[in-house]
Design an enzyme around this catalytic site. Sequence first.
Site, PDB file in Angstrom:
ATOM      1  N   THR A 141     -24.373 -55.403  -6.830  1.00 55.83           N
ATOM      2  CA  THR A 141     -24.956 -56.346  -7.025  1.00 55.83           C
ATOM      3  C   THR A 141     -24.943 -55.923  -9.607  1.00 55.83           C
ATOM      4  OG1 THR A 141     -26.829 -54.768  -8.069  1.00 55.83           O
ATOM      5  CG2 THR A 141     -27.281 -56.478  -6.723  1.00 55.83           C
ATOM      6  N   ARG A 199     -21.368 -58.323  -4.261  1.00 53.50           N
ATOM      7  CA  ARG A 199     -22.048 -59.301  -4.272  1.00 53.50           C
ATOM      8  C   ARG A 199     -21.987 -60.369  -4.965  1.00 53.50           C
ATOM      9  NH1 ARG A 199     -25.048 -55.289  -0.956  1.00 53.50           N
ATOM     10  NH2 ARG A 199     -23.685 -54.358   0.935  1.00 53.50           N
ATOM     11  N   HIS A 232     -20.795 -57.919 -30.171  1.00 53.46           N
ATOM     12  CA  HIS A 232     -22.691 -57.416 -30.555  1.00 53.46           C
ATOM     13  C   HIS A 232     -23.138 -55.594 -30.018  1.00 53.46           C
ATOM     14  CE1 HIS A 232     -23.451 -62.089 -31.540  1.00 53.46           C
ATOM     15  NE2 HIS A 232     -21.745 -61.313 -31.995  1.00 53.46           N
ATOM     16  N   ASP A 280     -18.811 -48.846  -5.695  1.00 53.68           N
ATOM     17  CA  ASP A 280     -19.380 -48.315  -4.648  1.00 53.68           C
ATOM     18  C   ASP A 280     -18.852 -48.473  -3.438  1.00 53.68           C
ATOM     19  OD1 ASP A 280     -21.173 -51.035  -3.477  1.00 53.68           O
ATOM     20  OD2 ASP A 280     -23.137 -49.302  -3.828  1.00 53.68           O
ATOM     21  N   HIS A 336     -24.120 -55.889 -36.789  1.00 51.97           N
ATOM     22  CA  HIS A 336     -24.404 -55.275 -35.078  1.00 51.97           C
ATOM     23  C   HIS A 336     -24.590 -53.787 -35.555  1.00 51.97           C
ATOM     24  CE1 HIS A 336     -23.916 -59.215 -34.205  1.00 51.97           C
ATOM     25  NE2 HIS A 336     -22.340 -59.389 -34.432  1.00 51.97           N
ATOM     26  N   CYS A 346     -20.958 -52.122  -7.977  1.00 49.26           N
ATOM     27  CA  CYS A 346     -21.391 -52.368  -6.963  1.00 49.26           C
ATOM     28  C   CYS A 346     -22.052 -53.513  -6.837  1.00 49.26           C
ATOM     29  CB  CYS A 346     -22.637 -51.133  -7.419  1.00 49.26           C
ATOM     30  SG  CYS A 346     -24.090 -51.456  -7.825  1.00 49.26           S
ATOM     31  N   ARG A 379     -27.686 -51.809 -35.007  1.00 42.89           N
ATOM     32  CA  ARG A 379     -28.842 -52.598 -33.942  1.00 42.89           C
ATOM     33  C   ARG A 379     -27.759 -51.100 -33.594  1.00 42.89           C
ATOM     34  NH1 ARG A 379     -28.060 -58.756 -35.589  1.00 42.89           N
ATOM     35  NH2 ARG A 379     -29.467 -58.610 -37.398  1.00 42.89           N
TER      36      ARG A 379
HETATM   37  C1  RB5 Z   1     -25.821 -50.463  -2.168  1.00 42.12           C
HETATM   38  O1  RB5 Z   1     -26.650 -51.862  -0.905  1.00 42.12           O
HETATM   39  C2  RB5 Z   1     -25.860 -51.721  -2.659  1.00 42.12           C
HETATM   40  O2  RB5 Z   1     -27.464 -51.481  -2.859  1.00 42.12           O
HETATM   41  C3  RB5 Z   1     -25.774 -51.081  -4.066  1.00 42.12           C
HETATM   42  O3  RB5 Z   1     -24.283 -51.813  -4.509  1.00 42.12           O
HETATM   43  C4  RB5 Z   1     -26.194 -52.036  -5.117  1.00 42.12           C
HETATM   44  O4  RB5 Z   1     -26.181 -53.468  -4.777  1.00 42.12           O
HETATM   45  C5  RB5 Z   1     -27.412 -51.978  -6.302  1.00 42.12           C
HETATM   46  O5  RB5 Z   1     -27.579 -51.619  -6.649  1.00 42.12           O
END
Ligand code: RB5
Length: 147
Positions: free
Chosen positions: A67, A109, A98, A8, A133, A65, A136
């Site tokens: 996170t 970020r 695994h 993103d 593995h 993205c 599973r």
């Molecule tokens: C965008 O602000 C943010 O929400 C996105 O990049 C991501 O971290 C979502 O999981």
Amino acid sequence: MKIAMGNDHTAIEMKNAIKKFVESKGYEVIDFGTNSTESCDYPTYGEMVGRAVADGEADLGIAICGTGVGISLACNKVKGIRACVCSEPYTAKLSRMHNDSNVLCFGARVVGDEMAKMITENWLDAKYEGGRHQRRVDMVMDIESRN
Ligand code: RB5
């Protein structure tokens, strides 16, 4: 070997750094974007990466993205995808060995470029071990087919 990549708006710079790194290791990258800094929705790009891997257009995928969580959720909604959010190399390596992960996710970020490269390298270099593995992994995929 082809790697599908998607991200993103939060992860354009990191995607470019990782794309260059992956290409320097001899992989071909299919870049699904975004390459625009305009705010966009991570599910769009997660689905594209997931589809490319599930359809065999790419061997593996990398999705980024803010996170890594949102885009991994989107990837995992595509049948056949095992996307894992990894913020360090150990989990990345074991997710291949695994769990037979086929999409690697992380957060622009959360980790810096150098850590992201180390995570990516460990993931790409690791091989699925199969054996004990496999049962599973089959059980996980069976949950998908039953639901
Ligand atoms: C965008 O602000 C943010 O929400 C996105 O990049 C991501 O971290 C979502 O999981």
